[in-house]
Every structure is written in C-alpha cells, then in structure tokens.
Design a protein around this motif. Structure first.
Motif, PDB file in Angstrom:
ATOM      1  N   ARG A   7      -7.351   9.091   5.413  1.00 33.34           N
ATOM      2  CA  ARG A   7      -7.611   9.561   6.773  1.00 33.34           C
ATOM      3  C   ARG A   7      -8.047  11.013   6.723  1.00 33.34           C
ATOM      4  O   ARG A   7      -8.866  11.462   7.418  1.00 33.34           O
ATOM      5  CB  ARG A   7      -6.337   9.449   7.616  1.00 33.34           C
ATOM      6  CG  ARG A   7      -5.982   8.007   7.936  1.00 33.34           C
ATOM      7  CD  ARG A   7      -4.682   7.960   8.690  1.00 33.34           C
ATOM      8  NE  ARG A   7      -4.239   6.582   8.868  1.00 33.34           N
ATOM      9  CZ  ARG A   7      -3.049   6.263   9.365  1.00 33.34           C
ATOM     10  NH1 ARG A   7      -2.211   7.181   9.728  1.00 33.34           N
ATOM     11  NH2 ARG A   7      -2.702   4.994   9.507  1.00 33.34           N
ATOM     12  N   ILE A  67      -2.714   7.895   3.841  1.00 38.41           N
ATOM     13  CA  ILE A  67      -2.820   9.161   4.568  1.00 38.41           C
ATOM     14  C   ILE A  67      -3.954  10.002   4.000  1.00 38.41           C
ATOM     15  O   ILE A  67      -4.701  10.637   4.735  1.00 38.41           O
ATOM     16  CB  ILE A  67      -1.481   9.933   4.496  1.00 38.41           C
ATOM     17  CG1 ILE A  67      -0.423   9.177   5.295  1.00 38.41           C
ATOM     18  CG2 ILE A  67      -1.631  11.348   5.031  1.00 38.41           C
ATOM     19  CD1 ILE A  67       0.980   9.671   5.071  1.00 38.41           C
ATOM     20  N   ASP A  68      -4.133   9.964   2.671  1.00 38.21           N
ATOM     21  CA  ASP A  68      -5.189  10.761   2.048  1.00 38.21           C
ATOM     22  C   ASP A  68      -6.576  10.310   2.498  1.00 38.21           C
ATOM     23  O   ASP A  68      -7.491  11.118   2.644  1.00 38.21           O
ATOM     24  CB  ASP A  68      -5.090  10.668   0.518  1.00 38.21           C
ATOM     25  CG  ASP A  68      -3.898  11.439  -0.001  1.00 38.21           C
ATOM     26  OD1 ASP A  68      -3.367  12.264   0.770  1.00 38.21           O
ATOM     27  OD2 ASP A  68      -3.501  11.214  -1.159  1.00 38.21           O
ATOM     28  N   ASP A 123       0.855  -1.190   0.000  1.00 37.63           N
ATOM     29  CA  ASP A 123       0.000   0.000   0.000  1.00 37.63           C
ATOM     30  C   ASP A 123       0.887   1.235   0.000  1.00 37.63           C
ATOM     31  O   ASP A 123       1.862   1.306   0.761  1.00 37.63           O
ATOM     32  CB  ASP A 123      -0.906   0.025   1.237  1.00 37.63           C
ATOM     33  CG  ASP A 123      -1.985  -1.036   1.153  1.00 37.63           C
ATOM     34  OD1 ASP A 123      -2.548  -1.217   0.055  1.00 37.63           O
ATOM     35  OD2 ASP A 123      -2.260  -1.697   2.173  1.00 37.63           O
ATOM     36  N   LEU A 124       0.526   2.174  -0.828  1.00 37.67           N
ATOM     37  CA  LEU A 124       1.274   3.438  -0.832  1.00 37.67           C
ATOM     38  C   LEU A 124       0.873   4.271   0.369  1.00 37.67           C
ATOM     39  O   LEU A 124      -0.320   4.468   0.625  1.00 37.67           O
ATOM     40  CB  LEU A 124       1.006   4.211  -2.129  1.00 37.67           C
ATOM     41  CG  LEU A 124       1.514   3.540  -3.406  1.00 37.67           C
ATOM     42  CD1 LEU A 124       1.075   4.338  -4.619  1.00 37.67           C
ATOM     43  CD2 LEU A 124       3.030   3.400  -3.383  1.00 37.67           C
ATOM     44  N   LYS A 125       1.865   4.701   1.105  1.00 36.85           N
ATOM     45  CA  LYS A 125       1.608   5.441   2.345  1.00 36.85           C
ATOM     46  C   LYS A 125       0.823   6.726   2.067  1.00 36.85           C
ATOM     47  O   LYS A 125      -0.059   7.104   2.827  1.00 36.85           O
ATOM     48  CB  LYS A 125       2.938   5.780   3.015  1.00 36.85           C
ATOM     49  CG  LYS A 125       2.793   6.297   4.417  1.00 36.85           C
ATOM     50  CD  LYS A 125       4.127   6.702   5.005  1.00 36.85           C
ATOM     51  CE  LYS A 125       4.921   5.522   5.443  1.00 36.85           C
ATOM     52  NZ  LYS A 125       6.167   5.914   6.136  1.00 36.85           N
ATOM     53  N   ARG A 126       1.168   7.380   0.965  1.00 38.73           N
ATOM     54  CA  ARG A 126       0.501   8.665   0.701  1.00 38.73           C
ATOM     55  C   ARG A 126      -0.992   8.488   0.441  1.00 38.73           C
ATOM     56  O   ARG A 126      -1.798   9.342   0.777  1.00 38.73           O
ATOM     57  CB  ARG A 126       1.165   9.393  -0.457  1.00 38.73           C
ATOM     58  CG  ARG A 126       1.051   8.724  -1.799  1.00 38.73           C
ATOM     59  CD  ARG A 126       1.489   9.655  -2.913  1.00 38.73           C
ATOM     60  NE  ARG A 126       1.420   9.022  -4.207  1.00 38.73           N
ATOM     61  CZ  ARG A 126       2.424   8.367  -4.761  1.00 38.73           C
ATOM     62  NH1 ARG A 126       3.579   8.268  -4.147  1.00 38.73           N
ATOM     63  NH2 ARG A 126       2.278   7.798  -5.942  1.00 38.73           N
ATOM     64  N   GLU A 127      -1.366   7.318  -0.151  1.00 39.06           N
ATOM     65  CA  GLU A 127      -2.785   7.080  -0.399  1.00 39.06           C
ATOM     66  C   GLU A 127      -3.509   6.747   0.890  1.00 39.06           C
ATOM     67  O   GLU A 127      -4.660   7.133   1.097  1.00 39.06           O
ATOM     68  CB  GLU A 127      -2.944   5.951  -1.413  1.00 39.06           C
ATOM     69  CG  GLU A 127      -2.472   6.344  -2.808  1.00 39.06           C
ATOM     70  CD  GLU A 127      -2.680   5.235  -3.814  1.00 39.06           C
ATOM     71  OE1 GLU A 127      -3.243   4.188  -3.431  1.00 39.06           O
ATOM     72  OE2 GLU A 127      -2.284   5.414  -4.979  1.00 39.06           O
TER      73      GLU A 127
END
Ligand SMILES: Nc1ncnc2c1ncn2[C@@H]1O[C@H](COP(=O)(O)OP(=O)(O)OP(=O)(O)O)[C@@H](O)[C@H]1O
Length: 181
Positions: free
Chosen positions: A181, A178-179, A172-176
C-alpha cells in the motif's frame, strides 16, 4: 573624594606591603564605613559593623533529633526499657513465612489491563467489510502441511473441524501487505 582614603595598611611576614583601599568597599553604604587612624578612637566611635563572628546555632540537628525521639512516657505509665524493646521489634526485617517462598523468584507483575485502551478489531468496526466479527482461524480449522508459497504468502492445508473438509489456506504476512500500500 573622601572615599579614596586608606583605611588600613600592614606589613606581612613576607615583607610585602598590603594596602586595603576604601574603593573596594564602595558597594557598601556610607553608614557602615568607619574611617579611623587609631585603635583607641574606634572604641569610642559609633560602631555599626559586626566585629565578632556570629554565634554557632544548630537548628536543623536539634529539630531532627526531636522528631525521631520517642515521646516521653508519663510518670508510672511505662518503663524506658519497654520503649526500647518495642522500637527494636519494629526495626527487625520481615522474615519469610517459609523456605519455599524464599526460593521462589520474583514474578514480574503484569500491568493492569484497564490501562490500555485498545481500538476494536476489524470485525467490530462500522466500516468493516464482513460486518461480523470473525473468529480465530485455529478455532475452526486444523492447520496441516505446507502446500507451497507465492510472492506474498504461504499456502497450507487446513481441515475444517466441524465437517472434516480440506481447504487450502493462504497466509499473507501483514507487513508485506502494508508495504504494497
Ligand atoms: N488448492 C490448492 N491445492 C494445492 N496446492 C495449492 C493450492 N493453492 C495453492 N497451492 C500451492 O501453493 C502455492 C502458492 O499458492 P498461491 O496461491 O499463493 O500462489 P500465487 O498466487 O502465485 O502466490 P502470490 O499471489 O503470493 O504470488 C502454489 O504454487 C501451489 O503449489
């Protein structure tokens, strides 16, 4: 009203009549004002104003020269020619030890690691879910081919190094995350 007296007047080359009124000098103290009509009387009167320009004084240049000059040698200690030779040697630029060092490009120096105060990773935090530090994925698994991808990440085949078992590993891409949340 005496301050409005005319202290000087003259005719210029252009024929223009110039007048200097004492009202210009009102900002000065009355002691420094001198009112006279004849030049002869001016020499007899007490004269406080400075008629002559100040003498030229070179202070800065002399000080710098004294600072840069080498100290005077004692009599019989060293010759002046020896001092000049020593100064020339100091001015020479430092030559590289060999040609290899000269060819090497300048390597940028890395900043000292101690300057960065990084926060501990999730595995070390007190409120961590796993309560233990997790190692890096590639330390324990060999990543294989891509199996597929979903809305949030991609799934790869991975093989555990210790046992050789095959697993599906979803990245899983961390930035996705975080988005969301
Ligand atoms: N165990 C598995 N064996 C083989 N292929 C798998 C396995 N798990 C997942 N895949 C493949 O990876 C693709 C993505 O799987 P994933 O679990 O991410 O699907 P998803 O839940 O729909 O994705 P997302 O939750 O990101 O929307 C699947 O469509 C499937 O083709």
């Amino acid at each position: 009203m005496g301050n409005n007296n005319c202290i000087g007047s003259r005719v210029t080359k252009d024929g223009l009549f110039q007048t200097i009124s004492s009202s210009i000098w009102w900002s000065r103290s009355t002691d420094s004002l001198i009112i006279h009509s004849k030049r002869e009387n001016a020499e007899q009167l007490p004269f406080h104003a400075q008629c002559k320009p100040p003498k030229h004084v070179k202070i800065v240049e002399e000080e710098t020269k004294q600072a840069t000059l080498p100290p005077k040698p004692k009599e019989g200690a060293t010759e002046p020619s020896e001092i000049v030779m020593k100064v020339k040697e100091e001015i020479k630029p430092a030559q590289p030890a060999s040609d290899e060092e000269e060819k090497k490009p300048a390597v940028p120096t890395r900043p000292n690691k101690t300057l960065f105060n990084r926060t501990p990773r999730a595995g070390l935090q007190e409120n961590s879910v796993l309560k233990t530090r997790t190692g890096h994925l590639k330390e324990y698994y060999n990543l294989g081919r891509k199996l597929g991808h979903g809305q949030f990440g991609t799934t790869f085949l991975c093989v555990e190094k210790a046992t050789g078992k095959e697993y599906a590993c979803k990245v899983d891409l961390k930035r996705e995350v975080i988005d969301i949340r």
